[in-house]
Design a protein around this motif. Structure first.
Motif, PDB file in Angstrom:
ATOM      1  N   MET A  44       0.815  -1.210   0.000  1.00  0.00           N
ATOM      2  CA  MET A  44       0.000   0.000   0.000  1.00  0.00           C
ATOM      3  C   MET A  44       0.852   1.264   0.000  1.00  0.00           C
ATOM      4  O   MET A  44       0.476   2.262  -0.623  1.00  0.00           O
ATOM      5  CB  MET A  44      -0.944   0.003   1.199  1.00  0.00           C
ATOM      6  CG  MET A  44      -2.146  -0.893   1.017  1.00  0.00           C
ATOM      7  SD  MET A  44      -3.152  -0.373  -0.391  1.00  0.00           S
ATOM      8  CE  MET A  44      -4.666  -1.252  -0.026  1.00  0.00           C
ATOM      9  N   HIS A  45       1.995   1.258   0.689  1.00  0.00           N
ATOM     10  CA  HIS A  45       2.802   2.477   0.688  1.00  0.00           C
ATOM     11  C   HIS A  45       3.374   2.752  -0.702  1.00  0.00           C
ATOM     12  O   HIS A  45       3.632   3.904  -1.054  1.00  0.00           O
ATOM     13  CB  HIS A  45       3.918   2.412   1.745  1.00  0.00           C
ATOM     14  CG  HIS A  45       5.032   1.475   1.429  1.00  0.00           C
ATOM     15  ND1 HIS A  45       5.022   0.147   1.803  1.00  0.00           N
ATOM     16  CD2 HIS A  45       6.197   1.662   0.769  1.00  0.00           C
ATOM     17  CE1 HIS A  45       6.137  -0.432   1.399  1.00  0.00           C
ATOM     18  NE2 HIS A  45       6.867   0.458   0.764  1.00  0.00           N
ATOM     19  N   GLU A  46       3.530   1.705  -1.520  1.00  0.00           N
ATOM     20  CA  GLU A  46       3.990   1.899  -2.896  1.00  0.00           C
ATOM     21  C   GLU A  46       2.853   2.432  -3.768  1.00  0.00           C
ATOM     22  O   GLU A  46       3.073   3.275  -4.646  1.00  0.00           O
ATOM     23  CB  GLU A  46       4.549   0.584  -3.428  1.00  0.00           C
ATOM     24  CG  GLU A  46       5.840   0.193  -2.713  1.00  0.00           C
ATOM     25  CD  GLU A  46       6.189  -1.283  -2.829  1.00  0.00           C
ATOM     26  OE1 GLU A  46       7.379  -1.600  -2.640  1.00  0.00           O
ATOM     27  OE2 GLU A  46       5.293  -2.106  -3.081  1.00  0.00           O
ATOM     28  N   HIS A  47       1.646   1.929  -3.513  1.00  0.00           N
ATOM     29  CA  HIS A  47       0.467   2.449  -4.212  1.00  0.00           C
ATOM     30  C   HIS A  47       0.226   3.912  -3.866  1.00  0.00           C
ATOM     31  O   HIS A  47       0.040   4.765  -4.749  1.00  0.00           O
ATOM     32  CB  HIS A  47      -0.752   1.611  -3.834  1.00  0.00           C
ATOM     33  CG  HIS A  47      -2.063   2.303  -4.024  1.00  0.00           C
ATOM     34  ND1 HIS A  47      -2.546   2.657  -5.270  1.00  0.00           N
ATOM     35  CD2 HIS A  47      -2.990   2.731  -3.123  1.00  0.00           C
ATOM     36  CE1 HIS A  47      -3.708   3.266  -5.141  1.00  0.00           C
ATOM     37  NE2 HIS A  47      -3.999   3.336  -3.851  1.00  0.00           N
ATOM     38  N   THR A  48       0.261   4.244  -2.572  1.00  0.00           N
ATOM     39  CA  THR A  48      -0.040   5.618  -2.179  1.00  0.00           C
ATOM     40  C   THR A  48       1.070   6.587  -2.584  1.00  0.00           C
ATOM     41  O   THR A  48       0.797   7.773  -2.805  1.00  0.00           O
ATOM     42  CB  THR A  48      -0.306   5.720  -0.663  1.00  0.00           C
ATOM     43  OG1 THR A  48       0.829   5.244   0.067  1.00  0.00           O
ATOM     44  CG2 THR A  48      -1.526   4.898  -0.276  1.00  0.00           C
ATOM     45  N   ALA A  49       2.302   6.078  -2.677  1.00  0.00           N
ATOM     46  CA  ALA A  49       3.385   6.945  -3.157  1.00  0.00           C
ATOM     47  C   ALA A  49       3.115   7.401  -4.587  1.00  0.00           C
ATOM     48  O   ALA A  49       3.377   8.562  -4.947  1.00  0.00           O
ATOM     49  CB  ALA A  49       4.724   6.221  -3.073  1.00  0.00           C
ATOM     50  N   LEU A  50       2.582   6.499  -5.425  1.00  0.00           N
ATOM     51  CA  LEU A  50       2.237   6.884  -6.792  1.00  0.00           C
ATOM     52  C   LEU A  50       1.081   7.877  -6.789  1.00  0.00           C
ATOM     53  O   LEU A  50       1.110   8.881  -7.516  1.00  0.00           O
ATOM     54  CB  LEU A  50       1.875   5.646  -7.613  1.00  0.00           C
ATOM     55  CG  LEU A  50       1.457   5.908  -9.063  1.00  0.00           C
ATOM     56  CD1 LEU A  50       2.556   6.626  -9.844  1.00  0.00           C
ATOM     57  CD2 LEU A  50       1.075   4.595  -9.763  1.00  0.00           C
ATOM     58  N   ALA A  51       0.074   7.636  -5.957  1.00  0.00           N
ATOM     59  CA  ALA A  51      -1.038   8.583  -5.849  1.00  0.00           C
ATOM     60  C   ALA A  51      -0.529   9.953  -5.421  1.00  0.00           C
ATOM     61  O   ALA A  51      -1.003  10.992  -5.913  1.00  0.00           O
ATOM     62  CB  ALA A  51      -2.078   8.061  -4.855  1.00  0.00           C
TER      63      ALA A  51
END
Length: 264
Positions: free
Chosen positions: A8-15
């Motif tokens: 999730m931290h990789e997903h939210t970093a892109l967001a």
């Protein structure tokens, strides 16, 4: 067969990358910038502990997919994200709470996917208690924000939902890249992207060349901007052979995907 695991931290970093770049002459930039970019870049922070040691879906032999995670695991993450963001700023906590509540309830009418309808009866009490708590949190934070002359205008309903929609767009655009293999990505329309407080637009994304995607209308500040996100290749049952998912995720090197967004 290999699959890509994206925490999730990789997903939210892109967001968060999308949030920082959002806005141009046609789309109002995010404001207030710092707190809204912060919550977008941390909107799933409550998943941190679960991501380090995820539960295995027996049907796939892989960690549970986001929307299929069992209620007893997903409900604490949905509360944990607003807890995390509220510690940073009350407005971050409010938007994070709205995001958690909205995920289960069709994103306040912006989406047809109502996650709460997919929760089995055995898990409903856990989820419903969490959602009720988030509504209480939202009212408390709105009262606190209204008392501060620097933040009172932020909770005006049209402005608040403009920020909420910006969060939803950055989230769902990131999911488009995170959840679909590049070879399988197709044209998709993102509804309710806020042009301003009073008006939304439908933004279409279309793959046009390897690593290049056309957006129309284009909502970002820089045409041709490059973005990137990380993930790890994993295989079904790998946790059983290599000492559990924490060991697998710690030892597997990340692989980055880079892509460009261009105006169409």
């Amino acid at each position: 067969m290999l699959f890509r695991s994206i925490m999730m931290h990789e997903h939210t970093a892109l967001a968060g990358q999308f949030a920082r770049a959002f806005g141009n002459a046609a789309f109002e930039p995010i404001a207030p910038l710092d707190p809204v970019v912060y919550i977008i870049a941390n909107h799933d922070a409550g998943w941190a502990a679960f991501d380090r040691d995820p539960v295995t879906d027996p049907a796939s032999g892989l960690p549970y997919n986001l929307t299929e995670t069992l209620a007893e695991h997903i409900a604490p993450t949905s509360k944990g994200s607003p807890d995390f963001n509220e510690r940073h700023h009350p407005y971050c906590g409010l938007l994070s709470s709205m995001h958690s509540w909205g995920i289960y309830n069709g994103r306040y009418g912006l989406s047809n996917m109502v996650l709460v309808d997919r929760i089995p009866p055995s898990g409903r009490p856990i989820v419903e208690a969490m959602l009720a708590g988030e509504l209480v949190r939202q009212q408390r934070l709105k009262v606190d924000l209204a008392k501060n002359p620097d933040t009172a205008a932020w909770i005006e309903e049209r402005h608040l939902f403009q920020n909420y929609k910006q969060l939803q767009f950055c989230d769902t655009l990131a999911l488009y890249f995170n959840r679909v293999h590049p070879d399988a990505r197709a044209e998709q329309v993102f509804e309710h992207v806020p042009v301003g407080r009073e008006k939304d637009a439908a933004v279409t994304i279309r793959p046009t060349a390897p690593g290049v995607y056309v957006l129309s209308p284009f909502p970002f500040a820089s045409d041709g901007a490059t973005f990137a996100f990380a993930g790890r290749p994993i295989s079904p049952g790998q946790h059983e052979r290599e000492g559990g998912w924490p060991a697998v995720l710690r030892q597997t090197p990340t692989r980055w995907e880079t892509f460009r967004l261009v105006a169409g």
